[in-house]
Enzyme design. Structure first.
Site, mmCIF file in Angstrom:
data_model
loop_
_atom_site.group_PDB
_atom_site.id
_atom_site.type_symbol
_atom_site.label_atom_id
_atom_site.label_comp_id
_atom_site.label_asym_id
_atom_site.label_seq_id
_atom_site.Cartn_x
_atom_site.Cartn_y
_atom_site.Cartn_z
ATOM 1 N N CYS A 112 52.071 73.681 72.257
ATOM 2 C CA CYS A 112 53.161 73.853 71.052
ATOM 3 C C CYS A 112 53.272 75.179 70.348
ATOM 4 O O CYS A 112 54.290 75.249 69.808
ATOM 5 C CB CYS A 112 52.917 72.687 70.137
ATOM 6 S SG CYS A 112 52.884 70.676 70.705
ATOM 7 N N HIS A 254 57.038 74.150 63.906
ATOM 8 C CA HIS A 254 56.665 73.301 65.116
ATOM 9 C C HIS A 254 56.987 71.631 64.555
ATOM 10 O O HIS A 254 56.578 71.317 63.642
ATOM 11 C CB HIS A 254 55.607 73.202 65.836
ATOM 12 C CG HIS A 254 55.170 72.225 66.669
ATOM 13 N ND1 HIS A 254 56.067 72.169 67.769
ATOM 14 C CD2 HIS A 254 54.100 71.451 66.779
ATOM 15 C CE1 HIS A 254 55.374 71.065 68.460
ATOM 16 N NE2 HIS A 254 54.295 70.644 67.834
ATOM 17 N N ASN A 284 58.855 65.638 69.119
ATOM 18 C CA ASN A 284 57.934 66.685 69.279
ATOM 19 C C ASN A 284 58.406 67.205 71.125
ATOM 20 O O ASN A 284 57.698 66.513 71.821
ATOM 21 C CB ASN A 284 56.381 66.152 69.067
ATOM 22 C CG ASN A 284 55.526 67.650 69.510
ATOM 23 O OD1 ASN A 284 56.093 68.720 69.903
ATOM 24 N ND2 ASN A 284 54.235 67.473 68.919
HETATM 25 O O1 UT7 Z 1 52.365 68.968 68.775
HETATM 26 C C1 UT7 Z 1 50.815 69.405 68.716
HETATM 27 C C2 UT7 Z 1 50.384 68.954 67.342
HETATM 28 N N1 UT7 Z 1 50.608 67.541 67.140
HETATM 29 C C3 UT7 Z 1 50.661 67.137 65.980
HETATM 30 O O2 UT7 Z 1 50.794 67.682 65.021
HETATM 31 C C4 UT7 Z 1 50.356 65.593 65.930
HETATM 32 C C5 UT7 Z 1 49.390 65.348 64.698
HETATM 33 N N2 UT7 Z 1 49.071 64.169 64.235
HETATM 34 C C6 UT7 Z 1 49.938 63.173 63.707
HETATM 35 O O3 UT7 Z 1 51.241 63.465 63.696
HETATM 36 C C7 UT7 Z 1 49.653 61.895 63.420
HETATM 37 O O4 UT7 Z 1 48.158 61.754 63.516
HETATM 38 C C8 UT7 Z 1 49.918 60.584 64.327
HETATM 39 C C9 UT7 Z 1 51.484 60.262 64.192
HETATM 40 C C10 UT7 Z 1 49.520 61.044 65.756
HETATM 41 C C11 UT7 Z 1 49.321 59.264 64.036
HETATM 42 O O5 UT7 Z 1 49.427 59.051 62.703
HETATM 43 P P1 UT7 Z 1 48.015 58.569 61.663
HETATM 44 O O6 UT7 Z 1 48.921 58.214 60.265
HETATM 45 O O7 UT7 Z 1 47.232 59.710 61.937
HETATM 46 O O8 UT7 Z 1 47.755 57.208 62.389
HETATM 47 P P2 UT7 Z 1 46.406 56.893 62.990
HETATM 48 O O9 UT7 Z 1 46.065 57.781 64.179
HETATM 49 O O10 UT7 Z 1 45.079 57.303 61.841
HETATM 50 O O11 UT7 Z 1 46.425 55.543 63.028
HETATM 51 C C12 UT7 Z 1 46.612 54.326 62.174
HETATM 52 C C13 UT7 Z 1 46.872 53.147 62.966
HETATM 53 C C14 UT7 Z 1 45.839 52.915 63.844
HETATM 54 O O12 UT7 Z 1 45.384 51.518 63.956
HETATM 55 P P3 UT7 Z 1 44.132 50.960 63.266
HETATM 56 O O13 UT7 Z 1 43.190 51.752 63.846
HETATM 57 O O14 UT7 Z 1 44.433 51.318 61.809
HETATM 58 O O15 UT7 Z 1 44.358 49.499 63.392
HETATM 59 C C15 UT7 Z 1 46.677 53.220 65.178
HETATM 60 O O16 UT7 Z 1 46.251 52.487 66.309
HETATM 61 O O17 UT7 Z 1 48.136 53.283 63.577
HETATM 62 C C16 UT7 Z 1 47.944 52.664 64.846
HETATM 63 N N3 UT7 Z 1 49.041 53.236 65.779
HETATM 64 C C17 UT7 Z 1 50.490 52.935 65.793
HETATM 65 N N4 UT7 Z 1 50.738 51.519 65.370
HETATM 66 C C18 UT7 Z 1 51.976 51.432 65.934
HETATM 67 C C19 UT7 Z 1 49.095 54.571 66.181
HETATM 68 N N5 UT7 Z 1 50.184 54.834 67.069
HETATM 69 C C20 UT7 Z 1 50.843 53.807 66.676
HETATM 70 C C21 UT7 Z 1 52.308 53.399 66.885
HETATM 71 N N6 UT7 Z 1 52.752 52.298 66.507
HETATM 72 N N7 UT7 Z 1 53.319 54.204 67.670
#
Ligand code: UT7
Length: 347
Positions: A112, A254, A284
């Site tokens: 990215c 980004h 993204n």
């Molecule tokens: O491009 C390179 C740079 N990339 C980035 O900068 C991405 C950076 N990371 C993020 O933007 C975020 O961490 C994410 C959007 C990827 C994830 O968001 P989060 O608030 O950090 O969620 P998490 O990974 O802590 O997950 C929270 C919950 C989990 O469920 P449990 O374990 O609490 O039951 C995930 O399984 O949300 C769940 N989850 C979803 N639920 C519904 C993860 N993805 C989804 C989804 N729909 N698409």
């Protein structure tokens, strides 16, 4: 006056197929509410079967050349982490299809952050006289490496391409690239990776099935590092060019997650409204993200010639990078505006 690289053209392209949050929720355990509230994304564009990164890059490149009013450059640098093939690089084919056969052409891989790295590379080659004009493209068909069953990555990533044309000029002109900050941290290479498909897997033998062939990301750790590194890198480039944060008109960061963009703005003491935002419409788009955001902001009339702009990116590697420039008067092709209208189509 020191010889500098000056931005003189801008183009973008996204494939026509739109995947809304609602349509993702039909095939995965996710919801429009979760994706919007956790990322800010409403929809993303994805390629149809058979469409490759070079196809997106050629479209964006053609528009950038038309915007610059030229069909001649002597360098093509393509930032991508989804090349058409593992070997050779995709840039020579892009150059050839743009009628630029014979010019220097190579790929830059910094995920990215790729566009900022490519911009710095091309600007350096112009500054030392190797090139007079360069086409710098960021393009990725990232949907092609996502695990169809992974709701987290499929919710975030989209496909697209953005491009700028650079020409030799001087540092006092609008559009001159005034400074760069680039960095990496390979200790955290595993946070964003496609484990299979490279020399590590091939030399170890075994079938691809034994290795992950899809893109994986440890979202929370990546989020933390993205905020930290983009904030630090932006502050560094501002110090290098002698601008204070309150002199910045726009931060073009980004487009990974609106919560990351707001956190970076808060860290730098910028108004959140000064951060260009188009991830709601395109998600993204990896190496295309920054030039696509630049293009959409310019097409919307938000970027005014003379304004102080900082670009900042973060991605796999880990890598990060920033650049500063004053916005030039850039003529966009009418097709760009049609494209933007398409992007803003409500899902
Ligand atoms: O491009 C390179 C740079 N990339 C980035 O900068 C991405 C950076 N990371 C993020 O933007 C975020 O961490 C994410 C959007 C990827 C994830 O968001 P989060 O608030 O950090 O969620 P998490 O990974 O802590 O997950 C929270 C919950 C989990 O469920 P449990 O374990 O609490 O039951 C995930 O399984 O949300 C769940 N989850 C979803 N639920 C519904 C993860 N993805 C989804 C989804 N729909 N698409």
């Amino acid at each position: 006056m020191t010889r500098s690289a000056v931005v003189c053209g801008l183009g973008a392209y996204v494939p026509p197929r739109v995947v809304t949050n609602a349509s993702l929720a039909e095939v995965l355990d996710t919801s429009d509410e979760w994706i919007r509230s956790r990322t800010g994304i409403r929809q993303r564009h994805v390629v149809d079967p058979g469409v490759a990164t070079s196809d997106l890059a050629v479209d964006a490149g053609r528009r950038a050349l038309a915007s610059a009013g030229t069909d001649q450059v002597d360098l093509v640098v393509l930032a991508t982490s989804t090349p058409d093939h593992p070997c050779p690089a995709t840039a020579p084919e892009v150059a050839d299809r743009l009628g630029l056969a014979g010019v220097a052409a190579f790929d830059v891989g910094a995920v990215c952050t790729g566009f900022v790295y490519a911009l710095a590379t091309a600007a350096g080659l112009i500054a030392i006289g190797v090139a007079e004009r360069a086409l710098v493209v960021g393009a990725d068909a990232f949907s092609t490496i996502l695990d169809p069953a992974d709701r987290t990555t499929r919710a975030i990533f989209g496909d697209g391409a953005g491009a700028v044309v650079l020409r030799a000029g001087s540092a006092d002109e609008p559009g001159a690239l005034l400074g760069f900050d680039l960095g990496s941290d390979g200790q955290h290479a595993d946070l964003i990776t496609v484990p299979a498909g490279g020399s590590r897997q091939r030399s170890a033998g075994g079938s691809v099935d034994e290795w992950a062939q899809y893109f994986t990301m440890q979202g929370k750790a990546v989020f933390f590092n993205a905020v930290l590194r983009m904030s630090e890198s932006t502050a560094t480039v501002l110090r290098d060019v002698g601008w204070t944060p309150d002199e910045v008109d726009w931060l073009v960061a980004h487009q990974a997650n609106v919560r990351i963009l707001h956190a970076v703005a808060d860290q730098l003491g910028l108004d959140r409204g000064q951060v260009v935002l188009n991830l709601d419409r395109v998600g993204n788009t990896v190496a295309a993200s920054i030039p696509l955001a630049l293009h959409d902001a310019a097409a919307a009339g938000d970027l005014v010639p003379g304004q102080r702009i900082v670009l900042t990116g973060f991605g796999g590697g880990l890598t990060w990078g920033s650049a500063a420039l004053r916005w030039p008067a850039v003529r966009l092709e009418p097709a760009h505006h049609a494209n933007l209208t398409h992007l803003t189509t409500k899902d």
